[in-house]
Scaffold this active site. Structure first.
Site, PDB file in Angstrom:
ATOM      1  N   PRO A   2      -1.588   1.068  10.225  1.00 32.12           N
ATOM      2  CG  PRO A   2      -3.034   1.417   8.439  1.00 32.12           C
ATOM      3  CD  PRO A   2      -2.890   1.668   9.904  1.00 32.12           C
ATOM      4  CD  GLU A   3       3.348   1.930  12.081  1.00 30.65           C
ATOM      5  OE1 GLU A   3       4.069   2.815  11.580  1.00 30.65           O
ATOM      6  OE2 GLU A   3       2.664   2.124  13.108  1.00 30.65           O
TER       7      GLU A   3
END
Length: 271
Positions: A2-3
């Site tokens: 997840p960014e």
């Protein structure tokens, strides 16, 4: 992993719903990357504020300090009044009067860490090395050009490092470089000021589109409502090896940089 878009989408999906809730209890599962840092029972009775984000970290303020949350490589947060019973990969739960916030992380690289304040340990050390936020007014071509000066690593790796600008993960670095027409292998310190201007704008545009699409779901990302992201369906180069570039028609190529796959167009992205 997840960014920034996935973390921000997650924040938006539960922040207002948990704000103002009173903590009933905190539950711990298997150990995560870092210990909680306080007795779980000490969180009971505190009131929850509205979550904020710094880079890929979420800050959940409480009456006395707060919780710094990180999704790691494969984690996700869910929030609801009637979640199903926790499973073997559910490692932290904050039960409140408005619902339960649960951290699910099969690989256990995520974290839930208490800190007395954002400017105190351990939050100060965890956040202190982060670069500028991409949507901050301070992030522009001039700043990017100044911070890349003298760097010999490739521009793709410089973006991923997170000390220049935060949140530009593997997917979004490939997409932003394609949008800016910059070869991902080019040494970061060689980028001209005009190219840095184009790249800064491309980073913002790419991340903004990802936010609108709810982030990217390649394997298991879900927001706190359980919804998938859809940005991967509109990607220009990422995951499209051998397919035609949507801009010039040349085949999309894939290389490995720093043990990560990089996708680019040899026609659009010149050194």
């Amino acid at each position: 992993m997840p960014e920034l878009p996935e973390v921000e989408v997650t924040r938006r999906s539960f922040a207002t719903r948990i704000a103002g809730a009173r903590v009933l209890e905190a539950r711990l599962g298997k150990p995560l990357r870092w210990p909680l840092g306080c007795p779980p029972e000490s969180l009971a009775g505190q009131t929850v504020g509205e979550a904020t984000r710094r880079g890929k970290y979420l800050w959940l303020p409480l009456d006395r300090g707060g919780l710094l949350l990180h999704l790691g490589m494969s984690g996700s947060l869910s929030f609801g009044e009637s979640l199903p019973p926790g499973g073997p990969h559910d490692h932290f739960e904050l039960c409140t009067t408005q619902g339960t916030l649960r951290l699910h992380d099969p690989r256990r690289f995520g974290a839930a860490v208490w800190s007395p304040a954002l400017d105190a340990s351990p939050a100060r050390e965890l956040l202190g090395r982060l670069g500028v936020e991409p949507f901050d007014a301070a992030f522009d071509g001039a700043l990017l050009h100044a911070r890349l000066r003298g760097r010999r690593v490739s521009i793709k790796q410089a973006l991923l490092a997170g000390d220049v600008v935060v949140g530009v993960g593997n997917i979004y670095a490939s997409e932003a470089l394609h949008l800016a027409g910059i070869d991902p292998r080019r040494p970061a310190g060689e980028l001209s000021r005009p190219r840095c201007e184009r790249l800064a704008q491309a980073v913002r545009d790419t991340l903004a589109r990802a936010l609108e699409a709810g982030g990217s779901t390649l394997r298991d990302f879900r927001d706190a409502h359980g919804h998938d992201g859809a940005f991967q369906q509109q990607a220009g180069v990422y995951g499209r090896e051998g397919e035609a570039c949507r801009r010039c028609g040349a085949p999309v190529r894939r290389i490995t940089q720093g043990q990560r796959s990089t996708y680019y167009c040899g026609g659009c992205q010149r050194r």
